[in-house]
Design a protein around this motif. Sequence first.
Motif, PDB file in Angstrom:
ATOM      1  N   LEU A 239       0.641  -1.287   0.146  1.00 20.45           N
ATOM      2  CA  LEU A 239      -0.030  -0.113  -0.072  1.00 20.45           C
ATOM      3  C   LEU A 239       0.811   1.214  -0.048  1.00 20.45           C
ATOM      4  O   LEU A 239       0.313   2.393  -0.148  1.00 20.45           O
ATOM      5  CB  LEU A 239      -0.942  -0.012   1.164  1.00 20.45           C
ATOM      6  CG  LEU A 239      -1.744  -0.920   1.124  1.00 20.45           C
ATOM      7  CD1 LEU A 239      -2.796  -1.400   2.672  1.00 20.45           C
ATOM      8  CD2 LEU A 239      -3.039  -0.786   0.164  1.00 20.45           C
TER       9      LEU A 239
ATOM     10  N   GLU B  98     -11.405 -10.428   5.363  1.00 16.45           N
ATOM     11  CA  GLU B  98     -11.714  -9.246   5.740  1.00 16.45           C
ATOM     12  C   GLU B  98     -10.382  -8.316   6.228  1.00 16.45           C
ATOM     13  O   GLU B  98     -10.587  -7.012   6.784  1.00 16.45           O
ATOM     14  CB  GLU B  98     -12.910  -8.880   6.519  1.00 16.45           C
ATOM     15  CG  GLU B  98     -14.091  -9.249   6.034  1.00 16.45           C
ATOM     16  CD  GLU B  98     -14.530  -8.812   4.756  1.00 16.45           C
ATOM     17  OE1 GLU B  98     -14.233  -7.512   4.497  1.00 16.45           O
ATOM     18  OE2 GLU B  98     -15.633  -9.437   4.291  1.00 16.45           O
TER      19      GLU B  98
ATOM     20  N   GLU C  71      -7.768  -5.729   6.823  1.00 19.80           N
ATOM     21  CA  GLU C  71      -7.965  -4.441   6.244  1.00 19.80           C
ATOM     22  C   GLU C  71      -6.770  -4.229   4.927  1.00 19.80           C
ATOM     23  O   GLU C  71      -7.200  -3.739   4.270  1.00 19.80           O
ATOM     24  CB  GLU C  71      -7.837  -3.533   7.428  1.00 19.80           C
ATOM     25  CG  GLU C  71      -7.742  -1.884   6.680  1.00 19.80           C
ATOM     26  CD  GLU C  71      -7.598  -1.197   7.789  1.00 19.80           C
ATOM     27  OE1 GLU C  71      -7.400   0.219   7.719  1.00 19.80           O
ATOM     28  OE2 GLU C  71      -7.514  -1.245   9.141  1.00 19.80           O
ATOM     29  N   GLU C  72      -5.610  -4.308   5.250  1.00 18.25           N
ATOM     30  CA  GLU C  72      -4.578  -4.274   4.395  1.00 18.25           C
ATOM     31  C   GLU C  72      -4.843  -4.894   3.239  1.00 18.25           C
ATOM     32  O   GLU C  72      -4.457  -4.538   1.980  1.00 18.25           O
ATOM     33  CB  GLU C  72      -3.159  -4.362   5.074  1.00 18.25           C
ATOM     34  CG  GLU C  72      -2.796  -3.501   6.018  1.00 18.25           C
ATOM     35  CD  GLU C  72      -3.319  -4.267   7.546  1.00 18.25           C
ATOM     36  OE1 GLU C  72      -2.820  -3.519   8.747  1.00 18.25           O
ATOM     37  OE2 GLU C  72      -3.964  -5.014   7.381  1.00 18.25           O
TER      38      GLU C  72
ATOM     39  N   VAL D 265      -7.550  -6.162   1.868  1.00 13.36           N
ATOM     40  CA  VAL D 265      -8.852  -5.949   1.293  1.00 13.36           C
ATOM     41  C   VAL D 265      -8.564  -4.362   0.498  1.00 13.36           C
ATOM     42  O   VAL D 265      -9.156  -4.392  -0.602  1.00 13.36           O
ATOM     43  CB  VAL D 265     -10.034  -5.662   2.163  1.00 13.36           C
ATOM     44  CG1 VAL D 265     -11.213  -4.997   1.664  1.00 13.36           C
ATOM     45  CG2 VAL D 265     -10.456  -7.135   2.721  1.00 13.36           C
ATOM     46  N   ARG D 266      -7.878  -3.501   1.291  1.00  9.20           N
ATOM     47  CA  ARG D 266      -7.551  -2.217   0.606  1.00  9.20           C
ATOM     48  C   ARG D 266      -6.646  -2.491  -0.944  1.00  9.20           C
ATOM     49  O   ARG D 266      -6.519  -1.609  -1.666  1.00  9.20           O
ATOM     50  CB  ARG D 266      -6.724  -1.258   1.450  1.00  9.20           C
ATOM     51  CG  ARG D 266      -7.549  -1.008   2.777  1.00  9.20           C
ATOM     52  CD  ARG D 266      -6.733  -0.102   3.508  1.00  9.20           C
ATOM     53  NE  ARG D 266      -5.980   1.140   3.059  1.00  9.20           N
ATOM     54  CZ  ARG D 266      -5.493   1.806   3.523  1.00  9.20           C
ATOM     55  NH1 ARG D 266      -4.675   1.630   4.977  1.00  9.20           N
ATOM     56  NH2 ARG D 266      -4.854   2.952   3.264  1.00  9.20           N
ATOM     57  N   LEU D 267      -5.821  -3.585  -0.819  1.00  9.68           N
ATOM     58  CA  LEU D 267      -4.978  -3.862  -1.947  1.00  9.68           C
ATOM     59  C   LEU D 267      -6.022  -4.209  -3.451  1.00  9.68           C
ATOM     60  O   LEU D 267      -5.584  -4.036  -4.437  1.00  9.68           O
ATOM     61  CB  LEU D 267      -4.031  -4.897  -1.699  1.00  9.68           C
ATOM     62  CG  LEU D 267      -2.736  -4.690  -1.265  1.00  9.68           C
ATOM     63  CD1 LEU D 267      -1.879  -5.821  -0.985  1.00  9.68           C
ATOM     64  CD2 LEU D 267      -1.922  -3.649  -2.205  1.00  9.68           C
TER      65      LEU D 267
ATOM     66  N   PRO E 267      -8.734  -3.385  -4.893  1.00 10.10           N
ATOM     67  CA  PRO E 267      -9.121  -2.565  -6.124  1.00 10.10           C
ATOM     68  C   PRO E 267      -8.188  -2.355  -6.987  1.00 10.10           C
ATOM     69  O   PRO E 267      -8.121  -2.227  -8.340  1.00 10.10           O
ATOM     70  CB  PRO E 267      -9.765  -1.246  -5.429  1.00 10.10           C
ATOM     71  CG  PRO E 267     -10.199  -1.622  -3.933  1.00 10.10           C
ATOM     72  CD  PRO E 267      -8.990  -2.520  -3.702  1.00 10.10           C
ATOM     73  N   SER E 268      -6.747  -1.966  -6.477  1.00  8.04           N
ATOM     74  CA  SER E 268      -5.664  -1.769  -7.321  1.00  8.04           C
ATOM     75  C   SER E 268      -5.502  -2.770  -8.360  1.00  8.04           C
ATOM     76  O   SER E 268      -4.777  -2.846  -9.205  1.00  8.04           O
ATOM     77  CB  SER E 268      -4.286  -1.112  -6.440  1.00  8.04           C
ATOM     78  OG  SER E 268      -4.603  -0.045  -5.922  1.00  8.04           O
TER      79      SER E 268
ATOM     80  N   SER F 155     -15.118  -9.968   1.487  1.00  3.72           N
ATOM     81  CA  SER F 155     -14.602  -9.076   0.395  1.00  3.72           C
ATOM     82  C   SER F 155     -13.558  -9.781  -0.243  1.00  3.72           C
ATOM     83  O   SER F 155     -13.421  -9.646  -1.593  1.00  3.72           O
ATOM     84  CB  SER F 155     -14.110  -8.011   1.066  1.00  3.72           C
ATOM     85  OG  SER F 155     -15.043  -7.166   1.812  1.00  3.72           O
TER      86      SER F 155
END
Length: 340
Positions: free
Chosen positions: A98, A119, A121-122, A124-126, A128-129, A147
């Motif tokens: 990230l 789920e 966090e780190e 899941v945040r990846l 979309p990219s 997710s």
Amino acid sequence: MNTLRHRIGVGTVKDENQVSPAGEAGNAVLDAASAGLDHLRRTWDPKKTEGWVNMVVDRSGRVILTGMGKSGLVAQKIAATLASTGSPSFFLHPAEALHGDLGMVTREDSILALSNSGESEEVVRLLPSLLRLGIPIAAITARPDSSLGQAATWTFDYQLPQGEGCPLELAPMASTTLQLVWGDLLAASLMARRGFTRDLFALNHPAGTLGAKLLKVGTLMHKTWPVVSPMASLVDVLKKMTDGRLGMTSVMADEALLGVITDGDIRRALGKAESEGRNPLNLTADQIMTRHPASIEEGALALEAAGTMESRKITFLMVTRRGQPCGVLHIHDLLASKVL
């Protein structure tokens, strides 16, 4: 007082069949892992696995593992297993990804993400990219509806019918076992699909004892070795053996191997000449040599050569290529390469 004595074990007799708290906790871990593995064996989908394997083999990139916490540690092990068995792979820490390390991922790579809950966090945040870049995503998770599970094209899920097995039901225990098994299952499937061989395994493990035992004779043998003619004198034989530093010399006529001479052969020949009243200095190589020496093909495993040397109590083997001598393998070569 009796109650106190009972609580601290004073004056009581321990039941031999009674399981200690530690034993109960240990059994819970084993039961939880076993239940999860039993469920996985019944429910895993070979066709889904084959689809992921075909995708990895068809792409020129690497399998990139990612995960946080304990799942991240399991991901590192899976990445190491894949890399050592023919599938280029490395671990990418999701938090570092990230903050710039996502640039290490190319469009030919694929992602295998681990998260028990799906789920993290780190991780899941990846997603979309990765999806914008068109990177194929696979997941190992207990929740295919999470997710991560929903974002992945291939979701390798597992269940924990008896929970984690942790006394507090907090620490990941059975879940990490199931993740690790999934990783090994995928690695084994890739090995089979690629036709990964013992030779390739040895090349990827040059410093390991397992890899050493899978080395071929041809990679360890001496390609030059002492040679004398059948009519060479005892003095010439001794000089060749001294210069060659292998404790032996071969006896050859043109390219044909007639025999070998060792220190033991010379001692036996000297003893025989003395008993027969002959001058030992008149001995020639063909009178000293051992005919039909032990040999091995250059494509044989070094481990096989070691077994032959040990069973025959010898220190070297002539190495042949299609029946013709091409080298010498000495026991010191096996020791140096950690085959022995």
